[in-house]
Design a protein around this motif. Structure first.
Motif, short mmCIF file in Angstrom:
data_model
loop_
_atom_site.label_atom_id
_atom_site.label_comp_id
_atom_site.label_asym_id
_atom_site.label_seq_id
_atom_site.Cartn_x
_atom_site.Cartn_y
_atom_site.Cartn_z
N THR A 125 -0.17 -18.93 -9.39
CA THR A 125 -0.81 -17.65 -9.14
C THR A 125 -1.41 -17.17 -10.45
OG1 THR A 125 0.75 -17.09 -7.38
CG2 THR A 125 -0.50 -15.27 -8.35
N ALA A 126 -2.75 -17.19 -10.52
CA ALA A 126 -3.43 -16.85 -11.77
C ALA A 126 -4.57 -15.87 -11.51
CB ALA A 126 -3.95 -18.11 -12.45
N LEU A 150 -8.02 -16.09 -8.31
CA LEU A 150 -8.86 -14.99 -7.83
C LEU A 150 -9.36 -14.16 -9.01
CD1 LEU A 150 -6.80 -13.73 -4.77
CD2 LEU A 150 -9.05 -14.80 -4.68
N GLY A 151 -10.68 -14.00 -9.09
CA GLY A 151 -11.24 -13.16 -10.15
C GLY A 151 -10.98 -13.66 -11.55
N ALA A 172 -5.66 -23.79 0.02
CA ALA A 172 -5.13 -24.70 -0.99
C ALA A 172 -5.52 -24.21 -2.39
CB ALA A 172 -5.65 -26.11 -0.75
N LEU A 173 -6.82 -24.00 -2.62
CA LEU A 173 -7.33 -23.55 -3.92
C LEU A 173 -8.20 -22.34 -3.68
CD1 LEU A 173 -7.80 -23.89 -6.98
CD2 LEU A 173 -9.65 -25.49 -6.42
N ASN A 174 -7.82 -21.21 -4.24
CA ASN A 174 -8.55 -19.96 -4.02
C ASN A 174 -9.10 -19.45 -5.34
OD1 ASN A 174 -9.56 -17.48 -3.25
ND2 ASN A 174 -7.85 -17.01 -1.88
N PHE A 198 -14.43 -20.68 -3.12
CA PHE A 198 -15.13 -20.17 -4.30
C PHE A 198 -16.11 -19.07 -3.87
CE2 PHE A 198 -13.57 -24.12 -5.99
CZ PHE A 198 -13.36 -23.87 -7.35
N VAL A 199 -15.69 -18.25 -2.93
CA VAL A 199 -16.55 -17.21 -2.39
C VAL A 199 -16.88 -16.19 -3.49
CG1 VAL A 199 -16.71 -15.33 -0.71
CG2 VAL A 199 -15.64 -17.50 -0.06
N GLY A 200 -18.17 -15.96 -3.70
CA GLY A 200 -18.59 -14.99 -4.71
C GLY A 200 -18.35 -15.42 -6.13
#
Length: 580
Positions: A125-126, A150-151, A172-174, A198-200
């Motif tokens: 979680t990063a 995320l972000g 799996a990979l966000n 890889f949305v946005g």
């Protein structure tokens, strides 16, 4: 700060960190280096997460100094939670081919380069992590749960080549909203079981998924909607997605390369590129295979769109949708491995050049061309002959050729063929358009009659010489009629001074200066408007009896034919009748 009593294995890590060296437990256990077996590794290669954290944060600079090269551990079993939330990791952290017992927490952390190459972890979680360097999840890296960035802000690359991330229950990979200044590398055997997102996101380099496998059958396998990618997107050479690949609204600075890629999401969307912007070319070629709809509606492609050697299958639905797309160079739709199974939709699309072959066209009724525009037909042997192109046009849905007739595809083809110098073929296409228009039911009764007459007489203005043939036929027929009528004394002088004279009444004699009746010249004179051949003025049918009136009526029909046919010939030659 809580006291820490390092074990012998941990002291080795502390000593190696001070020297800038690798602490390599794998070298000490050459027969047991596989991280999936790490749960059974003994205490002699077990390192607590607190020791790793203390070194990475440089919490004891006097007792445990850390070299600028950072903390580098190979083949260890790391126990306890590696929690760096909101912390500042001052040195590079490398945990290579390690078995990491608990998820890694890097939420809101600030770090240097992180390498987990070859290691096995339950998840990462990063969110919003800031990495002043690269992130390496490569060379056999294996995550048994979700990996989240995320972000995140990564100032170099995110490299996951040959890695595996498995989370069958979800993502799996966000990396939604992440910013990666370098490239994102998910290639050379990378495998994801679960959605990769890889949305946005903003990626300064390439998104490289060559030979990657993305498995989320029946759902989204790879989602990059709204992302900005400065380089190429490579979904090629062994890339395989079981589930939808979503690139809607993505801005790609280079090429979108799907050569030899496989996209499987049967009866659903296989590759969704709605509103995508591609600065280079799109390659769906040389072994590209899609089972499901391939979508590029409203796409903007500055280069070529190449489908050579590809295969498109979406039975009973749309196989390839390019509705309202703009391709600034050529659309190469030829040499496909097989005919598309499903509809090819080019509605309202525009391409600079159309390069195709007949073997690659879809089945009858599966080609949508309404509004499709192209500046030229290209290729080594461009298909510009009217017979071939008429077969192409007749692949449109039956509704578009009958009651819902769409004239634009015919008009577009006529304009292109004419511009390319194929006037003869353009005329045939234009005439076929008028024929279908008449049969469509869109014309009223009188308009249909006029349309039919124009087609028969002058080929709708594209064959004005037909009027000459009709005129000659009428003149020859009239010649026969007037010749028979004269033989039966149904043609008489038109001048009163002649037909009332005793010489004509008694002996049918004409004055020497009076023109003799010539049936052919008379037919021609009556037929041609304005032209005076000194026959019509001097001779008239005898309006007496049924036969006389029949000849009289025919003469007026002959005159009417003359006006109509000569007028149509002039209008046809002048291009007034043509309606491309």
């Amino acid at each position: 700060m809580e006291p820490l009593e390092p074990t012998e294995a941990e002291r080795k890590v502390i000593e190696a960190a001070a020297k800038g060296e690798y602490c390599d437990f794998a070298a000490e256990h050459p027969g047991d280096t596989d991280p999936p077996n790490g749960a059974a590794w003994g205490d002699d290669r077990t390192v607590g997460s607190k020791i790793i954290r203390a070194l990475a944060l440089c919490q004891r600079p006097n007792d445990w100094p850390v070299h600028a090269k950072g903390v580098r551990v190979v083949g260890a079993k790391i126990t306890g939670p590696l929690d760096f939330e909101a912390a500042t990791v001052l040195v590079p952290l490398g945990l290579l081919r390690c078995y990491i017992e608990k998820p890694i927490i890097l939420r809101d952390a600030s770090t240097r380069t992180i390498s987990l190459a070859g290691s096995q972890v339950p998840g990462i979680t990063a969110d919003r992590v800031s990495v002043d360097g690269a992130v390496f999840l490569r060379d056999g890296f294996h995550a048994r749960g979700e990996v989240r960035f995320l972000g995140a802000r990564i100032r170099a690359s995110l490299d996951c080549r040959t890695g595996t991330i498995a989370n069958d229950d979800g993502t799996a990979l966000n990396c939604d909203g992440a910013r990666v200044d370098g490239s994102v590398v998910l290639n050379k055997g990378f495998r994801a079981e679960g959605e990769v997102r890889f949305v946005g996101a903003k990626i300064g380099g390439n998104l490289d998924c060559e030979k990657g496998t993305f498995d989320k059958e029946g759902d989204r396998a790879l989602s990059c909607d709204g992302a900005e990618i400065g380089g190429d997107v490579s979904l090629n050479d062994g890339f395989c997605a079981r589930g939808e690949v979503g690139l809607a609204g993505v801005k790609i600075g280079g090429d979108l390369n799907c050569t030899k890629g496989t996209f499987e999401n049967e009866r659903r969307d296989a590759l969704s590129c709605d509103h995508v912007e591609v600065g280079g070319n799109v390659f769906l070629s040389k072994g590209f295979q899609a089972k499901g709809e391939v979508r590029f509606p409203s796409a903007s492609i500055l280069g070529q769109f190449v489908c050579e050697g590809g295969a498109f299958a979406n039975t009973a639905a749309c196989a390839l949708r390019l509705e309202s797309a703009r391709v600034h160079r050529g659309l190469f739709f030829r040499r496909l491995k097989q005919k598309p199974e499903g509809t090819v939709d080019l509605t309202q699309a525009w391409v600079d050049a159309l390069i195709d072959d007949e073997a690659s066209w879809p089945a009858k009724g599966n080609l949508s061309l309404d509004g499709f525009a192209y500046d030229r037909i290209g290729g080594d042997k461009p298909l510009t002959d009217s017979e071939t192109r008429l077969r192409w046009l007749h692949l449109q849905p039956a509704e578009h050729l009958k009651t819902g007739f769409r004239p634009q595809p015919f008009e577009q083809l006529v304009a292109v063929l004419r511009k390319m110098g194929h006037e003869h073929d353009a005329r045939k296409i234009a005439i076929e358009k008028q024929r279908l228009l008449r049969r469509s039911g869109r014309l009223g009764p009188w308009d249909r009659i006029i349309n039919w007459l124009l087609g028969v007489i002058v080929g709708h203005g594209y064959r004005p010489w037909r009027a000459v043939s009709w005129a000659l036929a009428v003149v020859l027929f009239g010649w026969g009629v007037f010749d028979v009528a004269e033989g039966r004394q149904l043609i008489v002088p038109a001048k009163e001074r002649v037909y009332m004279s005793p010489a004509y009444i008694e002996r049918a004699e004409l004055p020497p200066e009076y023109p003799q009746f010539r049936a052919f010249v008379y037919s021609l004179d009556v037929f041609l408007p304005i032209v005076e051949l000194h026959q019509e003025e001097y001779w008239l049918p005898l309006a007496n009896g049924l036969k006389g009136w029949a000849v009289w009526i025919y003469m007026w029909l002959h005159i009417a034919f003359g006006w109509v046919l000569t007028s149509l010939a002039v209008l046809g030659l002048g291009g007034v009748i043509k309606k491309d």
